[in-house]
Write a protein that holds these residues in place. Structure first.
Motif, PDB file in Angstrom:
ATOM      1  N   PRO A 180      28.103  20.070   9.319  1.00 36.56           N
ATOM      2  CA  PRO A 180      28.497  18.695   9.052  1.00 36.56           C
ATOM      3  C   PRO A 180      29.205  18.047  10.250  1.00 36.56           C
ATOM      4  O   PRO A 180      29.597  18.718  11.193  1.00 36.56           O
ATOM      5  CB  PRO A 180      29.480  18.859   7.892  1.00 36.56           C
ATOM      6  N   HIS A 181      29.378  16.733  10.136  1.00 31.64           N
ATOM      7  CA  HIS A 181      30.139  15.965  11.115  1.00 31.64           C
ATOM      8  C   HIS A 181      31.367  15.408  10.413  1.00 31.64           C
ATOM      9  O   HIS A 181      31.250  14.619   9.470  1.00 31.64           O
ATOM     10  CB  HIS A 181      29.306  14.805  11.666  1.00 31.64           C
ATOM     11  N   LEU A 182      32.553  15.804  10.870  1.00 30.49           N
ATOM     12  CA  LEU A 182      33.807  15.314  10.312  1.00 30.49           C
ATOM     13  C   LEU A 182      34.440  14.344  11.294  1.00 30.49           C
ATOM     14  O   LEU A 182      34.687  14.698  12.447  1.00 30.49           O
ATOM     15  CB  LEU A 182      34.762  16.485  10.038  1.00 30.49           C
ATOM     16  N   THR A 183      34.700  13.127  10.834  1.00 25.48           N
ATOM     17  CA  THR A 183      35.401  12.129  11.636  1.00 25.48           C
ATOM     18  C   THR A 183      36.685  11.775  10.911  1.00 25.48           C
ATOM     19  O   THR A 183      36.651  11.372   9.744  1.00 25.48           O
ATOM     20  CB  THR A 183      34.540  10.868  11.831  1.00 25.48           C
ATOM     21  N   ILE A 184      37.802  11.954  11.601  1.00 22.25           N
ATOM     22  CA  ILE A 184      39.099  11.615  11.034  1.00 22.25           C
ATOM     23  C   ILE A 184      39.623  10.390  11.765  1.00 22.25           C
ATOM     24  O   ILE A 184      39.853  10.426  12.977  1.00 22.25           O
ATOM     25  CB  ILE A 184      40.094  12.783  11.149  1.00 22.25           C
ATOM     26  N   GLU A 185      39.772   9.309  11.027  1.00 17.99           N
ATOM     27  CA  GLU A 185      40.394   8.096  11.557  1.00 17.99           C
ATOM     28  C   GLU A 185      41.845   8.112  11.096  1.00 17.99           C
ATOM     29  O   GLU A 185      42.138   8.512   9.964  1.00 17.99           O
ATOM     30  CB  GLU A 185      39.682   6.857  11.026  1.00 17.99           C
ATOM     31  N   TYR A 186      42.758   7.684  11.977  1.00 19.18           N
ATOM     32  CA  TYR A 186      44.169   7.732  11.611  1.00 19.18           C
ATOM     33  C   TYR A 186      44.973   6.650  12.322  1.00 19.18           C
ATOM     34  O   TYR A 186      44.590   6.173  13.383  1.00 19.18           O
ATOM     35  CB  TYR A 186      44.758   9.115  11.896  1.00 19.18           C
ATOM     36  N   SER A 187      46.088   6.281  11.693  1.00 18.58           N
ATOM     37  CA  SER A 187      46.994   5.311  12.299  1.00 18.58           C
ATOM     38  C   SER A 187      47.684   5.975  13.488  1.00 18.58           C
ATOM     39  O   SER A 187      48.063   7.148  13.425  1.00 18.58           O
ATOM     40  CB  SER A 187      48.015   4.819  11.272  1.00 18.58           C
ATOM     41  N   ASN A 188      47.837   5.222  14.577  1.00 22.18           N
ATOM     42  CA  ASN A 188      48.353   5.830  15.805  1.00 22.18           C
ATOM     43  C   ASN A 188      49.825   6.245  15.703  1.00 22.18           C
ATOM     44  O   ASN A 188      50.327   6.922  16.583  1.00 22.18           O
ATOM     45  CB  ASN A 188      48.129   4.926  17.010  1.00 22.18           C
ATOM     46  N   ASN A 189      50.517   5.886  14.631  1.00 25.14           N
ATOM     47  CA  ASN A 189      51.878   6.377  14.462  1.00 25.14           C
ATOM     48  C   ASN A 189      51.887   7.842  14.022  1.00 25.14           C
ATOM     49  O   ASN A 189      52.942   8.415  13.794  1.00 25.14           O
ATOM     50  CB  ASN A 189      52.680   5.499  13.494  1.00 25.14           C
ATOM     51  N   LEU A 190      50.718   8.450  13.920  1.00 24.97           N
ATOM     52  CA  LEU A 190      50.571   9.878  13.624  1.00 24.97           C
ATOM     53  C   LEU A 190      50.026  10.647  14.822  1.00 24.97           C
ATOM     54  O   LEU A 190      49.551  11.769  14.683  1.00 24.97           O
ATOM     55  CB  LEU A 190      49.610  10.079  12.441  1.00 24.97           C
ATOM     56  N   ALA A 191      50.108  10.043  16.002  1.00 24.50           N
ATOM     57  CA  ALA A 191      49.463  10.622  17.183  1.00 24.50           C
ATOM     58  C   ALA A 191      49.922  12.050  17.474  1.00 24.50           C
ATOM     59  O   ALA A 191      49.134  12.858  17.959  1.00 24.50           O
ATOM     60  CB  ALA A 191      49.705   9.736  18.400  1.00 24.50           C
ATOM     61  N   THR A 192      51.160  12.391  17.183  1.00 18.75           N
ATOM     62  CA  THR A 192      51.621  13.757  17.458  1.00 18.75           C
ATOM     63  C   THR A 192      51.256  14.720  16.336  1.00 18.75           C
ATOM     64  O   THR A 192      51.425  15.923  16.472  1.00 18.75           O
ATOM     65  CB  THR A 192      53.144  13.788  17.677  1.00 18.75           C
ATOM     66  N   VAL A 193      50.761  14.195  15.221  1.00 19.71           N
ATOM     67  CA  VAL A 193      50.410  15.016  14.060  1.00 19.71           C
ATOM     68  C   VAL A 193      48.940  15.418  14.091  1.00 19.71           C
ATOM     69  O   VAL A 193      48.576  16.521  13.708  1.00 19.71           O
ATOM     70  CB  VAL A 193      50.722  14.232  12.757  1.00 19.71           C
ATOM     71  N   ILE A 194      48.092  14.516  14.545  1.00 21.56           N
ATOM     72  CA  ILE A 194      46.653  14.764  14.579  1.00 21.56           C
ATOM     73  C   ILE A 194      46.327  15.423  15.912  1.00 21.56           C
ATOM     74  O   ILE A 194      46.330  14.781  16.954  1.00 21.56           O
ATOM     75  CB  ILE A 194      45.849  13.462  14.383  1.00 21.56           C
ATOM     76  N   THR A 195      46.045  16.725  15.870  1.00 23.40           N
ATOM     77  CA  THR A 195      45.858  17.521  17.078  1.00 23.40           C
ATOM     78  C   THR A 195      44.586  18.363  16.948  1.00 23.40           C
ATOM     79  O   THR A 195      44.030  18.480  15.853  1.00 23.40           O
ATOM     80  CB  THR A 195      47.055  18.474  17.280  1.00 23.40           C
ATOM     81  N   PRO A 196      44.157  18.973  18.044  1.00 20.94           N
ATOM     82  CA  PRO A 196      43.030  19.902  17.934  1.00 20.94           C
ATOM     83  C   PRO A 196      43.298  21.021  16.921  1.00 20.94           C
ATOM     84  O   PRO A 196      42.375  21.477  16.243  1.00 20.94           O
ATOM     85  CB  PRO A 196      42.879  20.446  19.354  1.00 20.94           C
ATOM     86  N   ALA A 197      44.539  21.449  16.796  1.00 16.04           N
ATOM     87  CA  ALA A 197      44.867  22.484  15.810  1.00 16.04           C
ATOM     88  C   ALA A 197      44.591  21.980  14.392  1.00 16.04           C
ATOM     89  O   ALA A 197      44.102  22.738  13.547  1.00 16.04           O
ATOM     90  CB  ALA A 197      46.329  22.908  15.947  1.00 16.04           C
ATOM     91  N   LEU A 198      44.877  20.721  14.114  1.00 12.97           N
ATOM     92  CA  LEU A 198      44.589  20.158  12.796  1.00 12.97           C
ATOM     93  C   LEU A 198      43.080  20.122  12.554  1.00 12.97           C
ATOM     94  O   LEU A 198      42.617  20.411  11.450  1.00 12.97           O
ATOM     95  CB  LEU A 198      45.173  18.753  12.654  1.00 12.97           C
ATOM     96  N   LEU A 199      42.316  19.789  13.587  1.00 12.79           N
ATOM     97  CA  LEU A 199      40.860  19.787  13.442  1.00 12.79           C
ATOM     98  C   LEU A 199      40.347  21.196  13.123  1.00 12.79           C
ATOM     99  O   LEU A 199      39.448  21.362  12.306  1.00 12.79           O
ATOM    100  CB  LEU A 199      40.188  19.240  14.699  1.00 12.79           C
ATOM    101  N   ARG A 200      40.942  22.207  13.748  1.00 10.74           N
ATOM    102  CA  ARG A 200      40.530  23.581  13.450  1.00 10.74           C
ATOM    103  C   ARG A 200      40.882  23.964  12.012  1.00 10.74           C
ATOM    104  O   ARG A 200      40.115  24.660  11.343  1.00 10.74           O
ATOM    105  CB  ARG A 200      41.139  24.551  14.458  1.00 10.74           C
ATOM    106  N   VAL A 201      42.024  23.493  11.503  1.00 11.20           N
ATOM    107  CA  VAL A 201      42.386  23.724  10.099  1.00 11.20           C
ATOM    108  C   VAL A 201      41.324  23.114   9.190  1.00 11.20           C
ATOM    109  O   VAL A 201      40.868  23.738   8.225  1.00 11.20           O
ATOM    110  CB  VAL A 201      43.785  23.137   9.791  1.00 11.20           C
ATOM    111  N   ALA A 202      40.923  21.891   9.506  1.00  9.56           N
ATOM    112  CA  ALA A 202      39.887  21.219   8.714  1.00  9.56           C
ATOM    113  C   ALA A 202      38.572  21.986   8.798  1.00  9.56           C
ATOM    114  O   ALA A 202      37.893  22.192   7.777  1.00  9.56           O
ATOM    115  CB  ALA A 202      39.705  19.779   9.198  1.00  9.56           C
ATOM    116  N   ASN A 203      38.209  22.427   9.992  1.00  6.90           N
ATOM    117  CA  ASN A 203      36.970  23.188  10.162  1.00  6.90           C
ATOM    118  C   ASN A 203      37.003  24.488   9.349  1.00  6.90           C
ATOM    119  O   ASN A 203      36.008  24.862   8.727  1.00  6.90           O
ATOM    120  CB  ASN A 203      36.729  23.506  11.638  1.00  6.90           C
ATOM    121  N   HIS A 204      38.141  25.172   9.362  1.00 12.56           N
ATOM    122  CA  HIS A 204      38.272  26.404   8.567  1.00 12.56           C
ATOM    123  C   HIS A 204      38.100  26.107   7.081  1.00 12.56           C
ATOM    124  O   HIS A 204      37.437  26.869   6.362  1.00 12.56           O
ATOM    125  CB  HIS A 204      39.625  27.070   8.817  1.00 12.56           C
TER     126      HIS A 204
END
Length: 121
Positions: free
Chosen positions: A2-26
């Motif tokens: 699949p293709h996962l696209t996460i859109e987010y408000s930029n006030n979460l810039a330090t929260v949305i990281t490659p590590a979070l993407l890996r959590v989602a992928n897992h």
């Protein structure tokens, strides 16, 4: 797929990281619906956004998962719930009121094309 696209408000810039993407992928892998190497994710921040009408600090995370058509509504619901649970557990919003959503979108199987290219070694 699949293709996962996460859109987010930029006030979460330090929260949305490659590590979070890996959590989602897992989380997606653990559903048993996808092959590990086929899961692709990316995140897109939005500098200009509004949530409601209040000045209360708020943020959003909107995950859209595009998958090949053909899965049942129950299966898609299970995938969405698994992804939502993983995002909720991984995101620490700090002082923001945060809305997290997941949407599953079908891609027409008959019109989808994909190629896997091997690296040059």
């Amino acid at each position: 797929m699949p293709h996962l696209t996460i859109e987010y408000s930029n006030n979460l810039a330090t929260v949305i990281t490659p590590a979070l993407l890996r959590v989602a992928n897992h989380a997606l892998l653990e559903t048993g619906q996808f092959e590990e190497a086929d899961i692709k994710s990316r995140a897109l921040p939005f500098d200009c956004f509004a949530i409601g009408t209040s000045d209360t600090p708020r943020g959003f995370v909107a995950a859209r998962l595009a998958i090949l058509s053909g899965r049942s509504a129950d299966t898609k619901r299970e995938i969405a719930q698994a992804l939502l649970a993983a995002l909720e557990a991984a995101i620490k919003p700090g002082t923001l009121a945060l809305q997290v959503s997941v949407e599953i979108v079908d891609i027409d199987r008959d019109s989808y094309a994909k190629a896997k290219l091997a690296p040059n070694v």
